[in-house]
Design a protein around this motif. Structure first.
Motif, PDB file in Angstrom:
ATOM      1  N   UNK A 121       0.842  -1.297  -0.094  1.00 39.10           N
ATOM      2  CA  UNK A 121      -0.055   0.101   0.136  1.00 39.10           C
ATOM      3  C   UNK A 121       0.985   1.267   0.049  1.00 39.10           C
ATOM      4  N   UNK A 122       0.803   2.168  -0.890  1.00 36.56           N
ATOM      5  CA  UNK A 122       1.533   3.199  -1.325  1.00 36.56           C
ATOM      6  C   UNK A 122       0.598   4.394  -1.412  1.00 36.56           C
ATOM      7  N   UNK A 123       0.748   5.687  -0.749  1.00 36.89           N
ATOM      8  CA  UNK A 123       0.235   6.887  -1.066  1.00 36.89           C
ATOM      9  C   UNK A 123       0.832   7.525  -1.951  1.00 36.89           C
ATOM     10  N   UNK A 124       0.337   7.949  -3.188  1.00 40.66           N
ATOM     11  CA  UNK A 124       1.031   8.482  -4.271  1.00 40.66           C
ATOM     12  C   UNK A 124       1.579  10.035  -3.873  1.00 40.66           C
ATOM     13  N   UNK A 125       2.623  10.077  -4.359  1.00 48.15           N
ATOM     14  CA  UNK A 125       3.212  11.559  -4.175  1.00 48.15           C
ATOM     15  C   UNK A 125       2.769  12.594  -5.533  1.00 48.15           C
ATOM     16  N   UNK A 126       3.009  13.764  -5.524  1.00 46.36           N
ATOM     17  CA  UNK A 126       2.239  14.645  -6.197  1.00 46.36           C
ATOM     18  C   UNK A 126       2.719  14.438  -7.569  1.00 46.36           C
ATOM     19  N   UNK A 127       3.814  13.633  -8.066  1.00 43.91           N
ATOM     20  CA  UNK A 127       4.323  13.497  -9.435  1.00 43.91           C
ATOM     21  C   UNK A 127       3.328  12.245 -10.062  1.00 43.91           C
ATOM     22  N   UNK A 128       2.577  11.540  -9.186  1.00 40.17           N
ATOM     23  CA  UNK A 128       1.879  10.363  -9.503  1.00 40.17           C
ATOM     24  C   UNK A 128       0.595  10.749  -9.894  1.00 40.17           C
ATOM     25  N   UNK A 129      -0.099  11.994  -9.163  1.00 43.16           N
ATOM     26  CA  UNK A 129      -1.318  12.136  -9.452  1.00 43.16           C
ATOM     27  C   UNK A 129      -1.961  12.506 -10.895  1.00 43.16           C
ATOM     28  N   UNK A 130      -1.329  13.452 -11.669  1.00 42.37           N
ATOM     29  CA  UNK A 130      -1.611  13.555 -12.928  1.00 42.37           C
ATOM     30  C   UNK A 130      -1.560  12.182 -13.829  1.00 42.37           C
ATOM     31  N   UNK A 131      -0.767  11.119 -13.581  1.00 40.89           N
ATOM     32  CA  UNK A 131      -0.985   9.821 -14.409  1.00 40.89           C
ATOM     33  C   UNK A 131      -2.059   9.301 -13.873  1.00 40.89           C
ATOM     34  N   UNK A 132      -2.450   9.196 -12.576  1.00 45.07           N
ATOM     35  CA  UNK A 132      -3.481   8.515 -12.163  1.00 45.07           C
ATOM     36  C   UNK A 132      -4.839   9.017 -12.668  1.00 45.07           C
ATOM     37  N   UNK A 133      -5.043  10.560 -12.716  1.00 40.60           N
ATOM     38  CA  UNK A 133      -5.942  11.095 -13.259  1.00 40.60           C
ATOM     39  C   UNK A 133      -6.331  10.762 -14.665  1.00 40.60           C
ATOM     40  N   UNK A 134      -5.168  10.701 -15.676  1.00 36.30           N
ATOM     41  CA  UNK A 134      -5.077  10.407 -16.928  1.00 36.30           C
ATOM     42  C   UNK A 134      -5.697   8.816 -17.411  1.00 36.30           C
ATOM     43  N   UNK A 135      -5.053   8.106 -16.348  1.00 38.46           N
ATOM     44  CA  UNK A 135      -5.555   6.544 -16.591  1.00 38.46           C
ATOM     45  C   UNK A 135      -6.845   6.440 -16.259  1.00 38.46           C
ATOM     46  N   UNK A 136      -7.463   7.189 -15.407  1.00 35.16           N
ATOM     47  CA  UNK A 136      -8.951   6.956 -14.962  1.00 35.16           C
ATOM     48  C   UNK A 136      -9.709   7.465 -16.067  1.00 35.16           C
ATOM     49  N   UNK A 137      -9.233   8.727 -16.551  1.00 35.04           N
ATOM     50  CA  UNK A 137      -9.976   9.335 -17.766  1.00 35.04           C
ATOM     51  C   UNK A 137     -10.011   8.585 -18.938  1.00 35.04           C
ATOM     52  N   UNK A 138      -9.039   8.020 -19.372  1.00 41.11           N
ATOM     53  CA  UNK A 138      -8.642   7.202 -20.614  1.00 41.11           C
ATOM     54  C   UNK A 138      -9.608   5.984 -20.443  1.00 41.11           C
ATOM     55  N   UNK A 139      -9.736   5.230 -19.241  1.00 43.15           N
ATOM     56  CA  UNK A 139     -10.619   4.076 -18.942  1.00 43.15           C
ATOM     57  C   UNK A 139     -11.979   4.483 -19.200  1.00 43.15           C
ATOM     58  N   UNK A 140     -12.357   5.744 -18.730  1.00 41.29           N
ATOM     59  CA  UNK A 140     -13.859   6.016 -18.691  1.00 41.29           C
ATOM     60  C   UNK A 140     -14.142   6.485 -20.346  1.00 41.29           C
ATOM     61  N   UNK A 141     -13.332   7.301 -20.778  1.00 43.90           N
ATOM     62  CA  UNK A 141     -13.579   7.397 -22.235  1.00 43.90           C
ATOM     63  C   UNK A 141     -13.618   6.332 -23.352  1.00 43.90           C
TER      64      UNK A 141
END
Length: 306
Positions: free
Chosen positions: A213-233
């Motif tokens: 279990x890891x809490x993402x640091x600031x550098x990971x959040x843009x990629x997490x948002x991108x991956x979620x948006x890509x999956x949704x689209x």
């Protein structure tokens, strides 16, 4: 001519949907390497739930039926295991190889349909299955021999195969779910239920394997948002395409994921595509095409199961 024109746009939209889904896989591979597959999926599902909530609540005409809730929960459970095991696998093997191995899922679904939906396995399905097994054998043999001398990562192969088994079950559930819910409802509840199962597992993870279990640091959040948006689209594009063209027209689109995986693996992870990966993928895809042309599913079974 009119039929060709009517299917051209859905075919192109489906191709774009698969391309976006492949881009999501590439993004999640990096996140799985950095955060671990469990943490990457947990955070992505939370973001996906937020993204999909708007379209769902703006368009819904009421709460799902009891049967719909049951299917949503079951598919969320299956999807949580399927996704974590797949991303664990592609964090350890080349992206194109992982996608090739995952192509076995539709063939596994043929036999799950016998158990879950009462369908029968015909001659086409048996031939297709044999080709699929040969393709997996080629990929597995190459991984065991491992000419480059690096880690074999057989655990990654095993994880992807486990994911394929659950994806096969997911295919059956998608058939049932399509009879009960529109795409916005499917997207929202899959994010919420799969994320809920991952969150429910967190106390066990913290007790027995806290390192995953890891809490993402600031550098990971843009990629997490991108991956979620890509999956949704991707889900919405594919849903739109499949509602406007027959499945048999769009089946070949699914296998363009291998091409995208090879391209993105080479660009972002410097992964080479070996001849054994191409040969194994070709055998599995051939088997899937034979199975798809062998007959259409009996919708009466689907309605009864739903």
């Amino acid at each position: 001519m009119k039929t060709a024109r009517s299917t051209a746009v859905p075919f192109a939209v489906a191709c774009l949907g698969i391309a976006l889904f492949s881009a999501m896989d590439a993004a999640m591979k990096g996140l799985a390497i950095a955060l671990g597959a469990y943490s990457a999926m947990l955070w992505r599902q939370g973001i996906g739930g937020l993204i999909s909530a708007g379209p769902y609540f703006l368009t819904r005409k009421g709460w799902p039926s009891r049967a719909g809730i049951r299917i949503h929960i079951l598919r969320g459970f299956v999807a949580s295991i399927m996704a974590v095991s797949f991303f664990y696998g592609i964090a350890r093997v080349p992206l194109a190889e992982g996608i090739a191995l995952s192509f076995i899922a539709p063939l596994i679904a043929l036999y799950l349909a016998v158990v879950l939906l009462g369908e029968t396995v015909g001659r086409h399905s048996i031939i297709a299955s044999l080709l699929g097994v040969c393709g997996v054998a080629v990929l597995l043999a190459a991984r065991i021999v491992n000419d480059d001398g690096g880690p074999r990562h057989l655990d990654g192969v095993a994880a992807i195969f486990l994911s394929a088994v659950f994806y096969a079950w997911n295919i059956i559930l998608m058939r049932q779910q399509a009879l009960l819910a529109p795409p916005a409802e499917v997207a929202f509840f899959q994010n919420v239920t799969a994320g809920g199962f991952l969150l429910a597992a967190l106390p066990v993870v913290l007790l027995f394997a806290p390192s995953i279990f890891t809490v993402p640091d600031a550098s990971h959040w843009p990629m997490l948002v991108l991956s979620a948006a890509l999956a949704f689209c991707s889900l919405f594009l594919l849903s739109w395409a499949y509602s406007r063209a027959e499945a048999q027209v769009l089946v070949p689109v699914e296998y363009t994921a291998f091409v995208w995986a090879a391209i993105m693996g080479a660009i972002f992870y410097n992964e080479a595509v070996t001849w054994t990966t191409v040969a194994g993928a070709a055998l599995i895809v051939t088997g899937c095409i034979i199975a798809a042309r062998g007959g259409r599913p009996d919708t009466a079974h689907l309605e009864a199961a739903a």
